[in-house]
Write a protein that holds these residues in place. Structure first.
Motif, PDB file in Angstrom:
ATOM      1  N   LEU A 192       2.900   4.591  -6.491  1.00  0.00           N
ATOM      2  CA  LEU A 192       3.994   5.033  -5.578  1.00  0.00           C
ATOM      3  C   LEU A 192       3.321   5.111  -4.205  1.00  0.00           C
ATOM      4  O   LEU A 192       3.927   4.853  -3.387  1.00  0.00           O
ATOM      5  N   VAL A 193       2.231   5.911  -4.276  1.00  0.00           N
ATOM      6  CA  VAL A 193       1.302   6.061  -2.957  1.00  0.00           C
ATOM      7  C   VAL A 193       0.866   4.898  -2.384  1.00  0.00           C
ATOM      8  O   VAL A 193       0.826   4.650  -1.029  1.00  0.00           O
ATOM      9  N   LEU A 194       0.248   4.100  -3.242  1.00  0.00           N
ATOM     10  CA  LEU A 194      -0.258   2.711  -2.744  1.00  0.00           C
ATOM     11  C   LEU A 194       0.947   1.890  -2.011  1.00  0.00           C
ATOM     12  O   LEU A 194       0.790   1.195  -0.967  1.00  0.00           O
ATOM     13  N   TYR A 195       2.164   1.823  -2.638  1.00  0.00           N
ATOM     14  CA  TYR A 195       3.192   0.820  -2.206  1.00  0.00           C
ATOM     15  C   TYR A 195       3.584   1.602  -0.959  1.00  0.00           C
ATOM     16  O   TYR A 195       4.039   0.825   0.074  1.00  0.00           O
ATOM     17  N   GLY A 196       3.898   2.858  -0.977  1.00  0.00           N
ATOM     18  CA  GLY A 196       4.275   3.521   0.139  1.00  0.00           C
ATOM     19  C   GLY A 196       3.385   3.445   1.450  1.00  0.00           C
ATOM     20  O   GLY A 196       3.617   3.085   2.657  1.00  0.00           O
ATOM     21  N   LEU A 197       1.995   3.360   1.367  1.00  0.00           N
ATOM     22  CA  LEU A 197       1.246   3.098   2.325  1.00  0.00           C
ATOM     23  C   LEU A 197       1.148   1.799   2.956  1.00  0.00           C
ATOM     24  O   LEU A 197       1.123   1.508   4.036  1.00  0.00           O
ATOM     25  N   LEU A 198       1.293   0.802   1.927  1.00  0.00           N
ATOM     26  CA  LEU A 198       1.455  -0.640   2.261  1.00  0.00           C
ATOM     27  C   LEU A 198       2.649  -0.763   3.042  1.00  0.00           C
ATOM     28  O   LEU A 198       2.647  -1.606   4.084  1.00  0.00           O
TER      29      LEU A 198
END
Length: 110
Positions: free
Chosen positions: A15-21
């Protein structure tokens, strides 16, 4: 740490990874040079945002130890196997955590 908690942490990290992307792609539109219409980053923003929502929802279901969370984790893990090399590693880990039925603390006591 229980298996549902392990799956929850993996989905939270994704979730954090996709949010940052999503954030970075959106910022590139705001501050970057004008791009041709066929190179529009909008589909990427929508995809990354959708994936962030899916992992949030799945992680929330995993945290409660529900079978829905387990099923969604298995489905996402199988899809992630195609993302060589990192997706494959994350997918294999998720499968190792979710393939066997989860036991909840209540079912262990009885």
């Amino acid at each position: 740490m229980t298996k549902p908690e392990q799956a929850f942490l993996v989905h939270r990290a994704l979730l954090v990874l996709y949010g940052l992307l999503t954030l970075l792609t959106g910022l590139s539109v705001a501050v970057g040079p004008a791009v041709p219409a066929w190179l529009s980053p909008l589909p990427f923003v929508l995809f990354f945002g959708l994936m962030a929502c899916v992992h949030w929802w799945t992680g929330r279901a995993c945290r409660t130890g529900s079978n829905l969370g387990r099923s969604l984790s298995v489905a996402l893990a199988v899809i992630m196997l195609l993302g060589f090399p990192f997706g494959t590693l994350i997918g294999l880990y998720l499968l190792s955590v979710t393939l066997k039925a989860w036991t909840t603390p209540d079912s262990v006591r009885s």
